[in-house]
Design an enzyme around this catalytic site. Sequence first.
Site, PDB file in Angstrom:
ATOM      1  N   LYS A  53       0.960  -1.262   0.000  1.00 20.77           N
ATOM      2  CA  LYS A  53       0.012  -0.161   0.040  1.00 20.77           C
ATOM      3  C   LYS A  53       1.010   1.335   0.046  1.00 20.77           C
ATOM      4  O   LYS A  53       0.582   2.210  -0.780  1.00 20.77           O
ATOM      5  CB  LYS A  53      -0.884   0.061   1.353  1.00 20.77           C
ATOM      6  CG  LYS A  53      -2.031  -0.966   1.431  1.00 20.77           C
ATOM      7  CD  LYS A  53      -2.792  -1.209   2.435  1.00 20.77           C
ATOM      8  CE  LYS A  53      -3.816  -2.142   2.176  1.00 20.77           C
ATOM      9  NZ  LYS A  53      -4.391  -2.724   3.321  1.00 20.77           N
ATOM     10  N   GLN A  97      -4.924  -1.616   9.694  1.00 19.07           N
ATOM     11  CA  GLN A  97      -4.618  -2.907   9.176  1.00 19.07           C
ATOM     12  C   GLN A  97      -5.401  -4.190  10.047  1.00 19.07           C
ATOM     13  O   GLN A  97      -4.778  -4.126  11.228  1.00 19.07           O
ATOM     14  CB  GLN A  97      -3.396  -3.069   8.573  1.00 19.07           C
ATOM     15  CG  GLN A  97      -2.812  -4.223   8.152  1.00 19.07           C
ATOM     16  CD  GLN A  97      -3.171  -4.358   6.806  1.00 19.07           C
ATOM     17  OE1 GLN A  97      -3.394  -3.486   5.974  1.00 19.07           O
ATOM     18  NE2 GLN A  97      -3.892  -5.303   6.013  1.00 19.07           N
ATOM     19  N   ASP A 120     -11.368   2.773   4.183  1.00 14.95           N
ATOM     20  CA  ASP A 120     -11.700   1.222   4.071  1.00 14.95           C
ATOM     21  C   ASP A 120     -13.272   1.012   3.958  1.00 14.95           C
ATOM     22  O   ASP A 120     -13.511  -0.224   3.651  1.00 14.95           O
ATOM     23  CB  ASP A 120     -11.291   0.377   5.360  1.00 14.95           C
ATOM     24  CG  ASP A 120     -10.282  -0.508   4.934  1.00 14.95           C
ATOM     25  OD1 ASP A 120      -9.944  -0.739   3.632  1.00 14.95           O
ATOM     26  OD2 ASP A 120      -9.858  -1.125   5.814  1.00 14.95           O
TER      27      ASP A 120
END
Length: 298
Positions: A53, A97, A120
């Site tokens: 990422k 994460q 997200d």
Amino acid sequence: MALRLDGKALAAQLERELEARVRAGLGQAGRPPGLAVIRVGHDPASAVYVANKERACGRVGIRSFATHQPADTDQQTLLKTIQQLNRNPAVDGILLQLPLPRGLDGRALLLAIDPDKDVDGLHPLNLGRLLRGEQGPRSCTPAGVMALLQRAGIALEGKRALVVGRSILVGQPMALMLQQANATVTVAHSCTVDLLARCREAELLVVAAGRPGLLGAEAISPGTVVVDVGIHRQPAQREGDRGRLCGDVRAGEVETLASHLTPVPGGVGPMTVVMLLVNTVRCWARSHALDPVLPELH
Ligand code: NAP
């Protein structure tokens, strides 16, 4: 032979489009977009995902604010980290994460993220916005599937779609997005009776069951569009070998029947990463009153 829905190529194309948008908006915004990724502990897969990422952010011109905390970090410390990032005006997107080490309450942490920085798309407010068809960051994996279908010119209106899986991460938002694109959607799960018959009725099949090789030729009617979200590493054949990646679909059996098929790897995976960048650049553009970013994508 099925046409390959190449997520790797499309993700690279979308990165170029995002990079141009970031470059064009820098003057007015006065700063680049910023993405903060919070990693806790030493899960090796998470380390690889986070590194990917960060590299992708670099290619597009997004500034990374990486935060790596030890596995024994307590809930309060993480809450404080999130609150600081919520207040940081250089940060447009915050990603926690997953998975988290045992003992941490992931739900409470996701809830603490400012919904307008929730790149997200997992905050309950953003799931609610999706349900109501309102604007807001969309969950990256299903949004990536929608982008693949859209850029491949696959019409969804009136299509019989079956989503296999009903998780909050993939199946549920996928079903909502397809419904909003006017597909007629059925959701299957572990209690579905006669899954194969339901699959054979579908014109579009999105498989997110997390079961390696669950579906093959017996589940596909000729001409079906097949999207394989699953990703698994098969046991290594030899010592030192890492084992091959496979999906929830037995691709070798399906490719002669399906009209389109996503490969694993190189299908949905790269699209998930690029949609995180899309969400970040969108949040940045919105907060600086720039033109909407890739408005044709969901
Ligand atoms: P999950 O939370 O484990 O959910 C799996 C869903 O599939 C559940 O709803 C479950 O039903 C259903 N299911 C399980 N076995 C089934 C069966 N035999 N028949 C029908 N339905 C079945 O998994 P997830 O997070 O949604 O992820 C699904 C897969 O996508 C995993 O392989 C994951 O690694 C992959 N993934 C890939 C990406 C990417 O970027 N490529 C991103 C996210 C996830 P119940 O609800 O009844 O238990």
